[in-house]
Design a protein around this motif. Structure first.
Motif, PDB file in Angstrom:
ATOM      1  N   ALA A 241     -55.236 -11.176  56.673  1.00 43.70           N
ATOM      2  CA  ALA A 241     -55.522 -10.489  55.411  1.00 43.70           C
ATOM      3  C   ALA A 241     -57.002 -10.510  55.056  1.00 43.70           C
ATOM      4  CB  ALA A 241     -54.700 -11.124  54.290  1.00 43.70           C
ATOM      5  N   ALA A 242     -57.729 -11.511  55.534  1.00 42.78           N
ATOM      6  CA  ALA A 242     -59.138 -11.640  55.172  1.00 42.78           C
ATOM      7  C   ALA A 242     -60.037 -10.607  55.835  1.00 42.78           C
ATOM      8  CB  ALA A 242     -59.638 -13.044  55.518  1.00 42.78           C
ATOM      9  N   ALA A 243     -59.559  -9.929  56.860  1.00 43.57           N
ATOM     10  CA  ALA A 243     -60.391  -8.963  57.604  1.00 43.57           C
ATOM     11  C   ALA A 243     -60.335  -7.596  56.938  1.00 43.57           C
ATOM     12  CB  ALA A 243     -59.938  -8.894  59.055  1.00 43.57           C
ATOM     13  N   THR A 244     -60.882  -7.515  55.739  1.00 44.92           N
ATOM     14  CA  THR A 244     -60.735  -6.306  54.926  1.00 44.92           C
ATOM     15  C   THR A 244     -61.534  -5.123  55.470  1.00 44.92           C
ATOM     16  OG1 THR A 244     -62.479  -7.150  53.472  1.00 44.92           O
ATOM     17  CG2 THR A 244     -60.200  -7.603  52.828  1.00 44.92           C
ATOM     18  N   GLY A 245     -62.692  -5.393  56.052  1.00 46.56           N
ATOM     19  CA  GLY A 245     -63.480  -4.302  56.617  1.00 46.56           C
ATOM     20  C   GLY A 245     -62.778  -3.658  57.799  1.00 46.56           C
ATOM     21  N   PHE A 246     -62.214  -4.484  58.669  1.00 45.12           N
ATOM     22  CA  PHE A 246     -61.467  -3.975  59.814  1.00 45.12           C
ATOM     23  C   PHE A 246     -60.233  -3.211  59.343  1.00 45.12           C
ATOM     24  CE2 PHE A 246     -58.753  -5.265  63.721  1.00 45.12           C
ATOM     25  CZ  PHE A 246     -59.002  -4.048  64.333  1.00 45.12           C
ATOM     26  N   ALA A 247     -59.600  -3.680  58.276  1.00 49.10           N
ATOM     27  CA  ALA A 247     -58.438  -2.968  57.739  1.00 49.10           C
ATOM     28  C   ALA A 247     -58.822  -1.550  57.338  1.00 49.10           C
ATOM     29  CB  ALA A 247     -57.853  -3.730  56.549  1.00 49.10           C
ATOM     30  N   ARG A 248     -59.986  -1.385  56.737  1.00 48.41           N
ATOM     31  CA  ARG A 248     -60.440  -0.042  56.356  1.00 48.41           C
ATOM     32  C   ARG A 248     -60.694   0.808  57.599  1.00 48.41           C
ATOM     33  NH1 ARG A 248     -63.126  -3.123  52.369  1.00 48.41           N
ATOM     34  NH2 ARG A 248     -65.021  -3.224  53.633  1.00 48.41           N
ATOM     35  N   GLN A 249     -61.285   0.204  58.635  1.00 46.88           N
ATOM     36  CA  GLN A 249     -61.506   0.947  59.881  1.00 46.88           C
ATOM     37  C   GLN A 249     -60.187   1.406  60.482  1.00 46.88           C
ATOM     38  OE1 GLN A 249     -64.012  -2.317  61.631  1.00 46.88           O
ATOM     39  NE2 GLN A 249     -65.254  -0.596  62.371  1.00 46.88           N
ATOM     40  N   LEU A 250     -59.198   0.546  60.453  1.00 45.69           N
ATOM     41  CA  LEU A 250     -57.890   0.904  60.995  1.00 45.69           C
ATOM     42  C   LEU A 250     -57.259   2.047  60.215  1.00 45.69           C
ATOM     43  CD1 LEU A 250     -56.509  -2.690  61.658  1.00 45.69           C
ATOM     44  CD2 LEU A 250     -56.975  -0.958  63.400  1.00 45.69           C
ATOM     45  N   ALA A 251     -57.330   1.956  58.890  1.00 46.68           N
ATOM     46  CA  ALA A 251     -56.758   3.021  58.066  1.00 46.68           C
ATOM     47  C   ALA A 251     -57.460   4.348  58.330  1.00 46.68           C
ATOM     48  CB  ALA A 251     -56.851   2.636  56.593  1.00 46.68           C
ATOM     49  N   ASP A 252     -58.778   4.302  58.485  1.00 45.96           N
ATOM     50  CA  ASP A 252     -59.536   5.526  58.769  1.00 45.96           C
ATOM     51  C   ASP A 252     -59.133   6.129  60.110  1.00 45.96           C
ATOM     52  OD1 ASP A 252     -60.907   5.274  56.384  1.00 45.96           O
ATOM     53  OD2 ASP A 252     -62.696   4.377  57.288  1.00 45.96           O
ATOM     54  N   ALA A 253     -58.696   5.282  61.041  1.00 52.01           N
ATOM     55  CA  ALA A 253     -58.284   5.751  62.362  1.00 52.01           C
ATOM     56  C   ALA A 253     -56.813   6.144  62.417  1.00 52.01           C
ATOM     57  CB  ALA A 253     -58.565   4.673  63.406  1.00 52.01           C
ATOM     58  N   GLY A 254     -56.124   6.073  61.284  1.00 50.46           N
ATOM     59  CA  GLY A 254     -54.732   6.505  61.239  1.00 50.46           C
ATOM     60  C   GLY A 254     -53.698   5.427  61.437  1.00 50.46           C
ATOM     61  N   PHE A 255     -54.143   4.175  61.537  1.00 46.58           N
ATOM     62  CA  PHE A 255     -53.203   3.064  61.630  1.00 46.58           C
ATOM     63  C   PHE A 255     -52.836   2.576  60.231  1.00 46.58           C
ATOM     64  CE2 PHE A 255     -55.521   2.972  65.661  1.00 46.58           C
ATOM     65  CZ  PHE A 255     -54.479   2.872  66.572  1.00 46.58           C
ATOM     66  N   GLU A 256     -51.793   1.772  60.153  1.00 46.85           N
ATOM     67  CA  GLU A 256     -51.370   1.180  58.881  1.00 46.85           C
ATOM     68  C   GLU A 256     -51.542  -0.329  58.963  1.00 46.85           C
ATOM     69  OE1 GLU A 256     -47.507   2.396  57.604  1.00 46.85           O
ATOM     70  OE2 GLU A 256     -47.909   4.540  57.945  1.00 46.85           O
TER      71      GLU A 256
END
Length: 281
Positions: A241-256
Protein backbone atom coordinates in the motif's frame (compact mmCIF):
# COMPACT_ATOMS: atom_id res chain seq x y z
CA UNK A 1 -6.08 14.80 -23.18
CA UNK A 2 -7.13 14.82 -26.84
CA UNK A 3 -9.85 12.52 -28.15
CA UNK A 4 -7.31 10.25 -29.83
CA UNK A 5 -5.23 10.04 -26.67
CA UNK A 6 -8.36 9.19 -24.69
CA UNK A 7 -9.22 6.44 -27.18
CA UNK A 8 -5.74 4.95 -26.87
CA UNK A 9 -5.98 5.03 -23.06
CA UNK A 10 -9.43 3.45 -23.15
CA UNK A 11 -8.21 0.72 -25.48
CA UNK A 12 -5.30 0.02 -23.13
CA UNK A 13 -7.71 -0.16 -20.20
CA UNK A 14 -9.97 -2.64 -22.02
CA UNK A 15 -7.05 -4.80 -23.10
CA UNK A 16 -6.09 -5.77 -19.54
CA UNK A 17 -7.71 -9.13 -18.89
CA UNK A 18 -7.31 -11.04 -15.62
CA UNK A 19 -6.83 -14.79 -15.46
CA UNK A 20 -7.50 -17.06 -12.53
CA UNK A 21 -4.36 -18.16 -10.73
CA UNK A 22 -3.27 -20.78 -8.22
CA UNK A 23 -1.08 -19.77 -5.31
CA UNK A 24 0.49 -21.44 -2.28
CA UNK A 25 0.93 -19.51 0.95
CA UNK A 26 2.22 -20.22 4.45
CA UNK A 27 0.72 -18.40 7.45
CA UNK A 28 3.30 -16.55 9.58
CA UNK A 29 2.41 -18.20 12.88
CA UNK A 30 6.11 -18.61 13.71
CA UNK A 31 7.29 -15.38 12.09
CA UNK A 32 9.92 -13.32 13.88
CA UNK A 33 13.24 -11.68 13.03
CA UNK A 34 15.79 -13.71 14.96
CA UNK A 35 18.68 -13.38 12.49
CA UNK A 36 19.66 -10.86 9.81
CA UNK A 37 20.37 -12.16 6.31
CA UNK A 38 19.27 -9.12 4.29
CA UNK A 39 19.54 -5.34 4.82
CA UNK A 40 15.89 -5.02 5.86
CA UNK A 41 16.19 -7.36 8.85
CA UNK A 42 17.03 -5.91 12.27
CA UNK A 43 16.96 -8.29 15.22
CA UNK A 44 16.52 -5.34 17.62
CA UNK A 45 13.21 -4.33 16.02
CA UNK A 46 10.19 -5.89 17.78
CA UNK A 47 7.91 -8.07 15.66
CA UNK A 48 4.20 -8.48 16.38
CA UNK A 49 3.47 -11.99 15.16
CA UNK A 50 -0.28 -11.65 15.72
CA UNK A 51 -0.29 -8.50 13.57
CA UNK A 52 1.73 -10.32 10.91
CA UNK A 53 -0.86 -13.11 10.84
CA UNK A 54 -3.70 -10.59 10.57
CA UNK A 55 -2.02 -8.77 7.67
CA UNK A 56 -1.28 -12.06 5.92
CA UNK A 57 -4.93 -13.08 6.28
CA UNK A 58 -5.98 -9.84 4.61
CA UNK A 59 -3.74 -10.70 1.66
CA UNK A 60 -5.28 -14.17 1.53
CA UNK A 61 -8.76 -12.63 1.53
CA UNK A 62 -7.83 -10.37 -1.40
CA UNK A 63 -6.71 -13.32 -3.51
CA UNK A 64 -9.82 -15.30 -2.75
CA UNK A 65 -12.07 -12.31 -3.42
CA UNK A 66 -10.53 -12.11 -6.90
CA UNK A 67 -11.41 -15.77 -7.50
CA UNK A 68 -7.92 -17.22 -7.21
CA UNK A 69 -7.19 -20.60 -5.66
CA UNK A 70 -4.91 -20.56 -2.61
CA UNK A 71 -3.35 -23.68 -1.16
CA UNK A 72 -2.17 -23.41 2.44
CA UNK A 73 1.23 -24.86 3.30
CA UNK A 74 1.43 -25.49 7.03
CA UNK A 75 4.25 -23.58 8.76
CA UNK A 76 7.03 -25.39 10.58
CA UNK A 77 8.18 -24.24 13.98
CA UNK A 78 11.76 -23.03 13.89
CA UNK A 79 11.46 -21.73 10.31
CA UNK A 80 10.40 -18.09 10.85
CA UNK A 81 10.93 -17.10 7.20
CA UNK A 82 8.74 -19.86 5.80
CA UNK A 83 5.98 -17.26 5.33
CA UNK A 84 7.99 -16.07 2.30
CA UNK A 85 6.56 -18.91 0.24
CA UNK A 86 7.78 -17.60 -3.11
CA UNK A 87 11.33 -18.56 -2.19
CA UNK A 88 10.43 -22.23 -1.80
CA UNK A 89 10.23 -23.31 -5.43
CA UNK A 90 9.59 -22.62 -9.08
CA UNK A 91 6.54 -24.51 -10.35
CA UNK A 92 5.64 -24.08 -14.01
CA UNK A 93 3.94 -26.29 -16.58
CA UNK A 94 3.66 -29.14 -14.10
CA UNK A 95 7.40 -29.14 -13.41
CA UNK A 96 8.72 -28.24 -9.98
CA UNK A 97 12.16 -27.12 -8.91
CA UNK A 98 12.63 -26.95 -5.15
CA UNK A 99 14.79 -24.22 -3.65
CA UNK A 100 18.36 -24.70 -2.48
CA UNK A 101 18.81 -21.86 -0.01
CA UNK A 102 21.95 -19.79 0.37
CA UNK A 103 21.70 -19.55 4.18
CA UNK A 104 21.49 -22.53 6.54
CA UNK A 105 18.79 -20.80 8.59
CA UNK A 106 16.36 -21.36 5.72
CA UNK A 107 17.48 -24.79 4.50
CA UNK A 108 14.62 -26.60 6.24
CA UNK A 109 12.08 -24.64 4.21
CA UNK A 110 13.11 -26.52 1.08
CA UNK A 111 12.21 -29.83 2.70
CA UNK A 112 8.84 -28.47 3.83
CA UNK A 113 7.92 -27.19 0.38
CA UNK A 114 9.19 -30.37 -1.28
CA UNK A 115 6.83 -32.37 0.95
CA UNK A 116 3.94 -30.09 -0.01
CA UNK A 117 4.76 -30.42 -3.71
CA UNK A 118 4.95 -34.19 -3.50
CA UNK A 119 1.60 -34.31 -1.71
CA UNK A 120 0.01 -32.24 -4.48
CA UNK A 121 1.16 -34.28 -7.46
CA UNK A 122 4.44 -32.56 -8.29
CA UNK A 123 7.84 -34.23 -8.43
CA UNK A 124 10.27 -31.78 -6.84
CA UNK A 125 13.57 -31.62 -8.69
CA UNK A 126 16.76 -30.17 -7.26
CA UNK A 127 19.57 -28.01 -8.56
CA UNK A 128 23.20 -28.56 -7.64
CA UNK A 129 23.72 -24.84 -7.20
CA UNK A 130 21.86 -22.35 -5.01
CA UNK A 131 18.47 -21.21 -6.25
CA UNK A 132 15.90 -19.35 -4.18
CA UNK A 133 12.77 -20.20 -6.10
CA UNK A 134 10.49 -17.44 -7.28
CA UNK A 135 12.48 -14.95 -5.29
CA UNK A 136 14.90 -15.00 -8.21
CA UNK A 137 12.98 -16.94 -10.88
CA UNK A 138 10.03 -15.07 -12.39
CA UNK A 139 7.99 -16.36 -15.33
CA UNK A 140 6.96 -13.84 -17.97
CA UNK A 141 5.20 -15.40 -20.93
CA UNK A 142 7.30 -18.35 -22.09
CA UNK A 143 10.52 -17.11 -20.48
CA UNK A 144 12.04 -17.24 -17.01
CA UNK A 145 13.76 -14.07 -15.82
CA UNK A 146 16.46 -15.13 -13.37
CA UNK A 147 18.25 -12.94 -10.85
CA UNK A 148 21.72 -13.46 -9.42
CA UNK A 149 24.26 -11.50 -7.46
CA UNK A 150 23.22 -12.09 -3.86
CA UNK A 151 21.33 -15.38 -3.48
CA UNK A 152 20.79 -17.54 -6.55
CA UNK A 153 23.97 -18.85 -8.17
CA UNK A 154 24.02 -17.98 -11.90
CA UNK A 155 25.10 -21.56 -12.61
CA UNK A 156 21.66 -22.66 -11.38
CA UNK A 157 20.07 -20.76 -14.27
CA UNK A 158 21.28 -23.36 -16.77
CA UNK A 159 19.99 -26.13 -14.51
CA UNK A 160 16.58 -24.47 -14.20
CA UNK A 161 16.32 -24.03 -17.98
CA UNK A 162 16.91 -27.75 -18.44
CA UNK A 163 14.54 -28.81 -15.66
CA UNK A 164 11.56 -26.70 -16.75
CA UNK A 165 12.28 -26.68 -20.50
CA UNK A 166 12.13 -22.90 -20.84
CA UNK A 167 14.64 -20.24 -21.86
CA UNK A 168 16.18 -18.36 -18.93
CA UNK A 169 17.41 -14.76 -19.08
CA UNK A 170 20.07 -14.00 -16.45
CA UNK A 171 19.94 -10.59 -14.77
CA UNK A 172 22.58 -9.39 -12.32
CA UNK A 173 21.47 -7.52 -9.20
CA UNK A 174 23.95 -5.03 -7.73
CA UNK A 175 22.22 -3.37 -4.75
CA UNK A 176 22.00 -5.57 -1.61
CA UNK A 177 18.69 -3.93 -0.65
CA UNK A 178 17.27 -5.71 -3.69
CA UNK A 179 18.74 -9.10 -2.93
CA UNK A 180 16.09 -11.06 -4.86
CA UNK A 181 14.78 -10.34 -8.33
CA UNK A 182 11.21 -10.08 -7.03
CA UNK A 183 12.18 -7.05 -4.93
CA UNK A 184 13.42 -5.16 -8.01
CA UNK A 185 11.17 -6.38 -10.83
CA UNK A 186 7.45 -7.10 -11.15
CA UNK A 187 5.80 -9.23 -13.82
CA UNK A 188 2.47 -7.60 -14.67
CA UNK A 189 1.33 -9.79 -17.58
CA UNK A 190 2.85 -12.03 -20.22
CA UNK A 191 4.55 -9.09 -21.94
CA UNK A 192 4.74 -6.31 -19.36
CA UNK A 193 7.11 -5.72 -16.48
CA UNK A 194 8.02 -2.93 -14.09
CA UNK A 195 11.46 -2.58 -12.55
CA UNK A 196 13.87 -0.36 -10.61
CA UNK A 197 16.84 0.29 -12.92
CA UNK A 198 19.48 1.12 -10.24
CA UNK A 199 19.08 -2.38 -8.77
CA UNK A 200 20.58 -3.93 -11.91
CA UNK A 201 23.98 -4.03 -13.56
CA UNK A 202 24.52 -2.10 -16.79
CA UNK A 203 24.30 -5.31 -18.83
CA UNK A 204 21.09 -6.38 -17.10
CA UNK A 205 19.48 -2.98 -17.66
CA UNK A 206 20.41 -3.13 -21.33
CA UNK A 207 18.89 -6.60 -21.62
CA UNK A 208 15.66 -5.49 -19.97
CA UNK A 209 15.43 -2.45 -22.24
CA UNK A 210 15.90 -4.72 -25.23
CA UNK A 211 13.28 -7.24 -24.13
CA UNK A 212 10.77 -4.81 -22.59
CA UNK A 213 11.11 -1.37 -24.22
CA UNK A 214 7.75 -0.31 -22.74
CA UNK A 215 8.54 -1.42 -19.18
CA UNK A 216 7.42 0.78 -16.29
CA UNK A 217 10.41 2.25 -14.47
CA UNK A 218 9.68 2.72 -10.78
CA UNK A 219 11.03 5.56 -8.65
CA UNK A 220 13.31 5.13 -5.65
CA UNK A 221 10.64 6.04 -3.09
CA UNK A 222 8.43 3.17 -4.27
CA UNK A 223 11.29 0.70 -4.66
CA UNK A 224 12.45 1.38 -1.09
CA UNK A 225 9.10 0.22 0.32
CA UNK A 226 9.41 -2.99 -1.76
CA UNK A 227 6.75 -1.60 -4.06
CA UNK A 228 7.78 -3.95 -6.85
CA UNK A 229 7.11 -7.03 -4.73
CA UNK A 230 3.69 -7.54 -6.29
CA UNK A 231 1.39 -10.24 -7.63
CA UNK A 232 -0.58 -9.59 -10.81
CA UNK A 233 -3.29 -11.60 -12.55
CA UNK A 234 -2.99 -9.50 -15.70
CA UNK A 235 -5.35 -6.80 -14.49
CA UNK A 236 -5.38 -6.64 -10.70
CA UNK A 237 -2.00 -5.87 -9.16
CA UNK A 238 -1.85 -6.70 -5.45
CA UNK A 239 0.92 -4.57 -4.02
CA UNK A 240 2.34 -2.84 -0.94
CA UNK A 241 0.00 0.00 0.00
CA UNK A 242 2.90 2.38 0.63
CA UNK A 243 3.99 2.39 -3.04
CA UNK A 244 1.56 5.12 -4.03
CA UNK A 245 3.56 6.48 -6.95
CA UNK A 246 3.82 3.06 -8.56
CA UNK A 247 0.09 2.57 -7.99
CA UNK A 248 -0.57 5.69 -10.08
CA UNK A 249 1.74 4.39 -12.82
CA UNK A 250 -0.14 1.11 -12.86
CA UNK A 251 -3.51 2.82 -13.07
CA UNK A 252 -2.26 4.99 -15.93
CA UNK A 253 -1.20 1.81 -17.75
CA UNK A 254 -4.65 0.26 -17.37
CA UNK A 255 -4.00 -2.01 -14.41
CA UNK A 256 -6.02 -2.00 -11.19
CA UNK A 257 -3.70 -1.64 -8.18
CA UNK A 258 -4.88 -3.13 -4.88
CA UNK A 259 -2.83 -1.96 -1.92
CA UNK A 260 -2.32 -4.12 1.16
CA UNK A 261 -0.48 -3.42 4.39
CA UNK A 262 2.19 -6.02 5.14
CA UNK A 263 4.29 -3.74 7.34
CA UNK A 264 5.09 -6.47 9.88
CA UNK A 265 6.33 -8.85 7.21
CA UNK A 266 8.34 -6.02 5.67
CA UNK A 267 10.54 -6.29 8.77
CA UNK A 268 11.82 -9.57 7.38
CA UNK A 269 12.52 -8.08 3.97
CA UNK A 270 9.44 -9.29 2.14
CA UNK A 271 6.01 -8.23 0.98
CA UNK A 272 3.21 -9.42 -1.31
CA UNK A 273 5.14 -11.52 -3.83
CA UNK A 274 7.47 -12.94 -1.21
CA UNK A 275 4.42 -14.37 0.56
CA UNK A 276 3.03 -15.88 -2.63
CA UNK A 277 4.27 -18.95 -4.50
CA UNK A 278 2.51 -19.06 -7.85
CA UNK A 279 1.79 -22.40 -9.44
CA UNK A 280 2.31 -21.29 -13.03
CA UNK A 281 0.27 -23.24 -15.58
Amino acid sequence: MTISEFEVAATTQRSRVPSLRRYAMTPPRHFTVEYAINPWMDTSTPVDTDAAVSQWEQLLDVYRSLGHTVDIVEPVEGLPDMVYAANGALIVGGRAVVARFAFPQRAGEADAYARWMSAHGFTPQETVHTNEGQGDLLVVGSTVLAGHGFRTDPRAHTEVAQLVGMPVVSLELVDPRFYHLDTALAVLDDATIAYYPPAFSDDARARLQELFPDAIEVATADAYVLGLNVVSDGLHVVMPAAATGFARQLADAGFEPIGVDLSELFKGGGSVKCCTLEVYR
